[in-house]
Design an enzyme around this catalytic site. Structure first.
Site, short mmCIF file in Angstrom:
data_model
loop_
_atom_site.label_atom_id
_atom_site.label_comp_id
_atom_site.label_asym_id
_atom_site.label_seq_id
_atom_site.Cartn_x
_atom_site.Cartn_y
_atom_site.Cartn_z
N HIS A 53 0.81 -1.36 0.12
CA HIS A 53 -0.10 0.18 -0.06
C HIS A 53 1.08 1.32 -0.01
O HIS A 53 1.85 1.21 0.87
CB HIS A 53 -0.81 -0.12 1.20
CG HIS A 53 -2.03 1.00 1.23
ND1 HIS A 53 -1.71 2.14 1.25
CD2 HIS A 53 -3.32 0.69 1.26
CE1 HIS A 53 -2.93 3.13 1.00
NE2 HIS A 53 -3.82 2.18 1.15
N ARG B 113 -5.92 10.26 -0.68
CA ARG B 113 -5.47 10.69 -2.06
C ARG B 113 -6.56 10.89 -2.84
O ARG B 113 -6.75 11.71 -3.57
CB ARG B 113 -4.60 9.69 -2.33
CG ARG B 113 -3.11 9.78 -2.23
CD ARG B 113 -2.33 8.62 -2.72
NE ARG B 113 -2.39 7.56 -1.81
CZ ARG B 113 -2.78 6.21 -2.31
NH1 ARG B 113 -2.64 6.22 -3.69
NH2 ARG B 113 -2.98 5.36 -1.77
#
Lengths: 208, 562
Positions: free
Chosen positions: B312, B332
């Site tokens: 990740h 994000r």
């Protein structure tokens, strides 16, 4: 350098004197010092409520409750792990509540002790997440389930509040009940229902 | 390895800024080949024994798959026996969903879990769960995004099943009492995930997994399901035709074995993050040690894609005691940039996770990262090991202040876990960006299953992260919470169905398959020193601990691994 992360800190965990670098959490410090620890370790990120510890800091009489994975060690700290208690004693099934009009009555059948709250604030002071636990119990007792549940967004079900309650209330389960009935009876998103209806009629197949 | 710019200097040069231009560079597949840890061929070996002999597998995983059992017949003499219709191994989201459905179908269900019910990666999932519910989105788009994210190398029928079940799964979760983020009209709110063509991720703050897990756990506790906590399974049982017939479950409470004879077994043990492949930190739960893969493999189940894992992009890189802790992709998705030490963007932040992770590794490997060592110029301990693990002290900025500038209040409202994490790091993510580096997050491969979650061994079902094929070479955000409920429920239903149709009559139930596997290992000259399943990461010192409640520096006797 005073804030050197490698500087060794001395403290006591479950009656054992250990030292470990100051950048370590309580659990990491144990592992660093060569002691096994399996029970009471979980996600290691503060969301599972497994690693509950009692903490007394140097020069203080105050004992606090925290999560061992999030707690950085300090010089002279005294730490004890609390073994996870038994599962909830009350039992209910959402599908047995016939309509949202009945929720309040059912709540007092399932959690009869909730209205016996003495307002001692024991639950609130043990919460490692800073939730106003007592207020949540009070709101639920008055049938204000949506509001009660909203207070417990960050609850990790560590059960410390239950341990602290002299009336044997399980505030975290009271709160989870509040959250669950809110979803079960009141979340009816039209975008989801539209999609399900379209698919029920055979639309929107996937071509592989 | 180039060390990067020291933390304090980089921080001094950092300025929160609402907009920054998208970088023009696009390295494509070459980026993955050069910097993604999966592409380091020397990290892999070919398996020599078992159903996948000849297939590539990560070295560390191969060691446990081809390890020796923790038990033999002698250990089981006099052990009590219990019978059930369905045995579920694992107490995370997939295990709970499976147990609930099997119980609903009328089966007697035992759920055995290594630690407590709910101790799992599910509880830590933050970002959300994908389901196409918006009017300009379709299951077909969801399917195509999943295929594309997977680099096409997935089991298409599983992906199709998953996307078609998705809306119904959300309804099921709401009926279990799970809350989702709603807009002013009570509709489900959606957000984008990296690699998706439409906003499709449903969520609850950045606590989606916590909300899901506490609800499912409560549902299981309030059912007829028998929950055995602190009870890791150490081996499967088989009958004379090689079908799965139960499991050997150990107890961390009284150090004894119990033989659970079951008509169907469901493995839902999750992934391998705590094996720390390639020395990476992990976002995974303490119990994620790949036990289910080992059990299934020895019982003859075929696995797939054992060489590909997900890193990740946004694991916390600093401070060290929290290294590897996840910061949701939702940040994000809300528009936070990734910035190198010079304050420049270097990748489209919403590319699939493998690209973004590789790009961060590249920045650090080429000296454009932020170095958070002791600030005294001490060299990196892991110098030279590129790409992949740094010494856990290099990273890039996750530019959280930029989203706060654009939408004041968003962090407090939508990302409470991030705010809490910031407190633990001594920073306010609304003003100062956290330092991140890829963290070992997900096992893309695993047991081969069909649409009913049946493995290649009759009687053995698998659900969730322990399975392979659903996500191919790379999983999209929000598809794992979906996967565990879709295939967890399917496994529960299919396992209960099989149990109902089960013929009576005497069956010889043994661990005979272990003897065969051990013989194969010896014939192949494999070392028998390594015992598996691991159950716990090495640093927990489980195998020298004979008292799980207390602290014992020198254990007299091992428990299982004597």
């Amino acid at each position: 350098m005073s804030n050197d992360p490698e500087k060794l800190i001395s403290l006591r965990i479950n009656g054992k004197d250990i030292s470990a670098p100051r950048s370590h959490s309580v659990i990491q410090a144990l592992w660093y010092a060569g002691y096994p620890r399996v029970k009471g370790v979980g996600c290691l990120q503060g969301v599972c409520g497994s690693c509950r510890v009692l903490v007394r800091r140097a020069g203080s009489n105050k004992v606090t409750t925290e999560l061992g994975c999030e707690l950085l060690i300090e010089e002279g700290m005294d730490v004890h792990f609390l073994i996870y208690p038994t599962p909830p004693h009350q039992s209910y099934r959402l599908e047995e509540i016939r309509s949202s009009w009945e929720v309040q009555a059912k709540f007092h059948e399932i959690f009869p002790e909730a209205e016996h709250c003495r307002h001692c604030a024991g639950c609130t002071s043990t919460c490692p997440k800073g939730i106003d636990v007592e207020r949540g119990v009070e709101l639920a007792s008055k049938g204000r389930f949506s509001e009660a549940g909203e207070l417990f967004v960050e609850c990790v079900m560590c059960n410390l509040c239950q341990t602290a309650c002299p009336e044997m209330i399980a505030p975290n389960h009271v709160a989870l009940f509040s959250r669950r009935v809110t979803a079960y009876f009141h979340i009816r998103p039209s975008n989801l229902i539209n999609r399900l209806e379209l698919m029920r009629k055979g639309g929107l197949k996937v071509i592989e | 390895m180039a060390k990067g710019i020291p933390y304090n200097i980089a921080l001094k040069h950092y300025r929160a800024q609402a907009e920054r231009p998208m970088p023009q560079t696009d390295f494509g597949e070459e980026l993955l080949r050069q910097y993604h840890p999966d592409y380091l061929r020397e990290r892999c070996v070919d398996l020599t024994v078992g159903p996948n002999a000849g297939d590539p597998c990560h070295r560390q995983l191969a060691e446990v798959l081809q390890g020796d059992a923790r038990i033999d017949e002698a250990d089981l003499a006099g052990s009590p026996e219990v019978e059930t219709d369905v045995l579920v191994i694992g107490g995370g989201g997939a295990g709970c969903a499976a147990a609930l459905e099997a119980s609903l179908a009328g089966a007697k269900v035992i759920l055995a879990t290594k630690l407590r019910l709910g101790d799992s990666n599910t509880v830590m999932a933050e970002g959300g769960i994908q389901a196409s519910v918006e009017k300009d989105d379709t299951p077909q788009q969801h399917y195509e995004d999943t295929v594309k994210g997977a680099h096409g190398e997935l089991d298409r029928s599983l992906a199709a099943q998953m996307v078609m079940d998705a809306p119904e799964v959300i309804r099921w979760l709401i009926q279990q009492g799970m809350q989702f983020e709603l807009d002013q009209y009570g509709d489900l709110m959606t957000r984008r995930a990296g690699g998706t063509s439409a906003p499709r991720v449903l969520y609850f703050r950045d606590y989606t997994g916590l909300e899901m897990m506490r609800v499912l756990r409560e549902a299981v506790f309030n059912s007829n399901i028998e929950v055995w906590d602190y009870s890791p399974a150490v081996e499967l049982l088989s009958d004379e035709s090689g079908h799965c017939a139960g499991a050997v479950v150990s107890s961390l409470k009284d150090y004894k074995y119990i033989l659970v004879k079951a008509r169907s077994v469901i493995i839902a043990t999750g992934g391998i993050g705590r094996m720390h492949l390639n020395d990476f930190p992990t976002s995974n739960h303490f119990g994620a040690t790949g036990d289910g893969l080992v059990l299934a493999y020895r019982a003859g189940a075929r696995l797939r894609d054992l060489d590909i894992f997900q890193y990740h992009p946004s694991g916390l890189a600093y401070p060290p005691h929290l290294a590897g802790t996840l910061i949701t992709e939702g940040v994000r998705s809300a528009g936070a940039y990734l910035l190198n030490a010079a304050g420049e963007r270097f990748i489209d932040e919403l590319k699939p996770r493998d690209y973004v992770a590789a790009a961060i590794i590249r920045e650090c490997a080429e000296g454009r990262g932020v170095y958070a060592g002791d600030g005294q110029g001490r060299p990196s301990v892991a110098g030279g090991r590129t790409p992949g693990a740094t010494d856990g002290k290099c990273g890039v900025w996750l530019d959280t202040p930029s989203i706060e500038l654009r939408q004041p209040g968003i962090i407090e409202k939508r990302f409470p876990k991030l705010l809490h994490l910031g407190t633990k790091c001594g920073i306010d993510p609304r003003k100062q960006p956290p330092l991140i580096y890829p963290t070992l997050h997900y096992q893309n491969g695993g047991a081969i299953i069909d649409r009913e979650a049946a493995s290649t061994v009759p009687g053995l079902f698998c659900a969730g992260e322990v399975c392979g094929g659903v996500h191919g070479r790379n999983r999209l955000m929000g598809n794992s919470l979906l996967d565990i409920i879709v295939f967890g429920r399917r496994a529960g239903q299919a396992a209960a169905k099989r149990a109902h149709g089960f013929g009576r009559g005497p069956k010889k139930i043994t661990i005979e398959h272990l003897r065969n596997f051990r013989r194969e290992l010896m014939l192949a000259n494999m070392p028998l020193a390594r015992k598996s399943p691991l159950l716990f990461p090495a640093y927990a010192k489980f195998d020298v601990d004979s008292d799980y409640d207390g602290l014992r520096k020198t254990a007299a006797a091992g428990f299982i691994n004597d």
